[in-house]
Design a protein around this motif. Structure first.
Motif, PDB file in Angstrom:
ATOM      1  N   LEU A   1       0.826  -1.207   0.000  1.00 10.79           N
ATOM      2  CA  LEU A   1       0.000   0.000   0.000  1.00 10.79           C
ATOM      3  C   LEU A   1       0.866   1.265   0.000  1.00 10.79           C
ATOM      4  O   LEU A   1       0.505   2.263  -0.630  1.00 10.79           O
ATOM      5  CB  LEU A   1      -0.983  -0.032   1.172  1.00 10.79           C
ATOM      6  N   ALA A   2       2.012   1.213   0.653  1.00 17.19           N
ATOM      7  CA  ALA A   2       2.947   2.347   0.608  1.00 17.19           C
ATOM      8  C   ALA A   2       3.490   2.522  -0.813  1.00 17.19           C
ATOM      9  O   ALA A   2       3.620   3.655  -1.291  1.00 17.19           O
ATOM     10  CB  ALA A   2       4.081   2.142   1.601  1.00 17.19           C
TER      11      ALA A   2
ATOM     12  N   ASP B   1      -4.178  10.017  -6.180  1.00 22.08           N
ATOM     13  CA  ASP B   1      -4.064   9.432  -4.843  1.00 22.08           C
ATOM     14  C   ASP B   1      -5.156   8.374  -4.651  1.00 22.08           C
ATOM     15  O   ASP B   1      -5.987   8.165  -5.532  1.00 22.08           O
ATOM     16  CB  ASP B   1      -4.143  10.509  -3.757  1.00 22.08           C
ATOM     17  N   LYS B   2      -5.148   7.750  -3.478  1.00 23.47           N
ATOM     18  CA  LYS B   2      -6.062   6.631  -3.229  1.00 23.47           C
ATOM     19  C   LYS B   2      -7.535   7.028  -3.220  1.00 23.47           C
ATOM     20  O   LYS B   2      -8.399   6.164  -3.334  1.00 23.47           O
ATOM     21  CB  LYS B   2      -5.696   5.907  -1.942  1.00 23.47           C
ATOM     22  N   SER B   3      -7.851   8.306  -3.134  1.00 23.97           N
ATOM     23  CA  SER B   3      -9.257   8.725  -3.196  1.00 23.97           C
ATOM     24  C   SER B   3      -9.819   8.581  -4.614  1.00 23.97           C
ATOM     25  O   SER B   3     -11.024   8.672  -4.812  1.00 23.97           O
ATOM     26  CB  SER B   3      -9.429  10.168  -2.721  1.00 23.97           C
TER      27      SER B   3
ATOM     28  N   TRP C   1      -6.348   1.583   5.492  1.00 23.22           N
ATOM     29  CA  TRP C   1      -5.704   2.402   4.457  1.00 23.22           C
ATOM     30  C   TRP C   1      -6.689   3.015   3.468  1.00 23.22           C
ATOM     31  O   TRP C   1      -6.569   4.184   3.107  1.00 23.22           O
ATOM     32  CB  TRP C   1      -4.681   1.544   3.705  1.00 23.22           C
TER      33      TRP C   1
ATOM     34  N   ASP D   1       0.712   4.130  -2.840  1.00 17.16           N
ATOM     35  CA  ASP D   1       0.638   5.566  -2.545  1.00 17.16           C
ATOM     36  C   ASP D   1       1.725   6.337  -3.295  1.00 17.16           C
ATOM     37  O   ASP D   1       1.465   7.388  -3.880  1.00 17.16           O
ATOM     38  CB  ASP D   1       0.781   5.820  -1.041  1.00 17.16           C
ATOM     39  N   ARG D   2       2.938   5.818  -3.267  1.00 18.98           N
ATOM     40  CA  ARG D   2       4.077   6.481  -3.920  1.00 18.98           C
ATOM     41  C   ARG D   2       3.865   6.577  -5.433  1.00 18.98           C
ATOM     42  O   ARG D   2       4.053   7.640  -6.031  1.00 18.98           O
ATOM     43  CB  ARG D   2       5.368   5.720  -3.612  1.00 18.98           C
TER      44      ARG D   2
ATOM     45  N   LEU E   1       1.005   6.331  -7.137  1.00 25.33           N
ATOM     46  CA  LEU E   1      -0.134   7.198  -7.447  1.00 25.33           C
ATOM     47  C   LEU E   1       0.264   8.664  -7.356  1.00 25.33           C
ATOM     48  O   LEU E   1      -0.120   9.472  -8.206  1.00 25.33           O
ATOM     49  CB  LEU E   1      -1.307   6.902  -6.508  1.00 25.33           C
ATOM     50  N   LYS E   2       1.039   9.012  -6.341  1.00 26.44           N
ATOM     51  CA  LYS E   2       1.497  10.398  -6.198  1.00 26.44           C
ATOM     52  C   LYS E   2       2.336  10.806  -7.403  1.00 26.44           C
ATOM     53  O   LYS E   2       2.156  11.897  -7.964  1.00 26.44           O
ATOM     54  CB  LYS E   2       2.295  10.564  -4.902  1.00 26.44           C
TER      55      LYS E   2
ATOM     56  N   ASP F   1      -9.614   4.816   1.396  1.00 25.57           N
ATOM     57  CA  ASP F   1     -10.439   5.989   1.661  1.00 25.57           C
ATOM     58  C   ASP F   1     -11.890   5.515   1.807  1.00 25.57           C
ATOM     59  O   ASP F   1     -12.489   5.071   0.823  1.00 25.57           O
ATOM     60  CB  ASP F   1     -10.299   6.971   0.492  1.00 25.57           C
TER      61      ASP F   1
END
Length: 115
Positions: free
Chosen positions: A43-44, A56-58, A83, A47-48, A50-51, A85
């Motif tokens: 998941l980290a 992002d996760k939303s 984790w 996140d990286r 996607l950024k 959203d």
């Protein structure tokens, strides 16, 4: 429409952007760790990536989760639920599969929007 690849390699890219859609390659954690630890690492990584892709996760659209053993489903879900959203959960499927090696417990594939 242009295609942008993030961390391309000889076999695959870690992420591909086409239009406003981001496709992530299957992400895995450190071999040999438990399913909770591997899920946290995956998941980290998500996140990286996607950024880096400008989202992002939303904005998750779909998640495909492969577990080496469905007996780990509840433990993986504890990490996922903390984790994800809660206002914007993706469509999701989880199944059991033989992964690249027995030391891997979980692999997660993501599709996300950028807008």
């Amino acid at each position: 429409m242009a295609i942008h690849r993030i961390e391309p390699g000889p076999r695959m890219s870690q992420a591909v952007i086409h239009g406003n859609t981001v496709y992530l390659a299957g992400q895995v954690g450190t071999p040999g760790k438990g399913v909770a630890e591997q899920t946290t690492e995956v998941l980290a990584s998500i996140d990286r990536l996607l950024k880096e892709a400008g989202t992002d996760k939303s904005k998750l659209l779909q998640a495909t989760i492969w577990l080496a053993d469905m007996a780990d489903f509840a433990e993986m879900n504890k990490v996922w639920d903390a984790w994800v959203d809660p206002a914007n959960p993706p469509a999701r499927a989880t199944g059991e599969s033989k992964l690249a090696g027995p030391q891997y417990k979980v692999e997660i594939i993501i599709v996300a929007a950028r807008d």
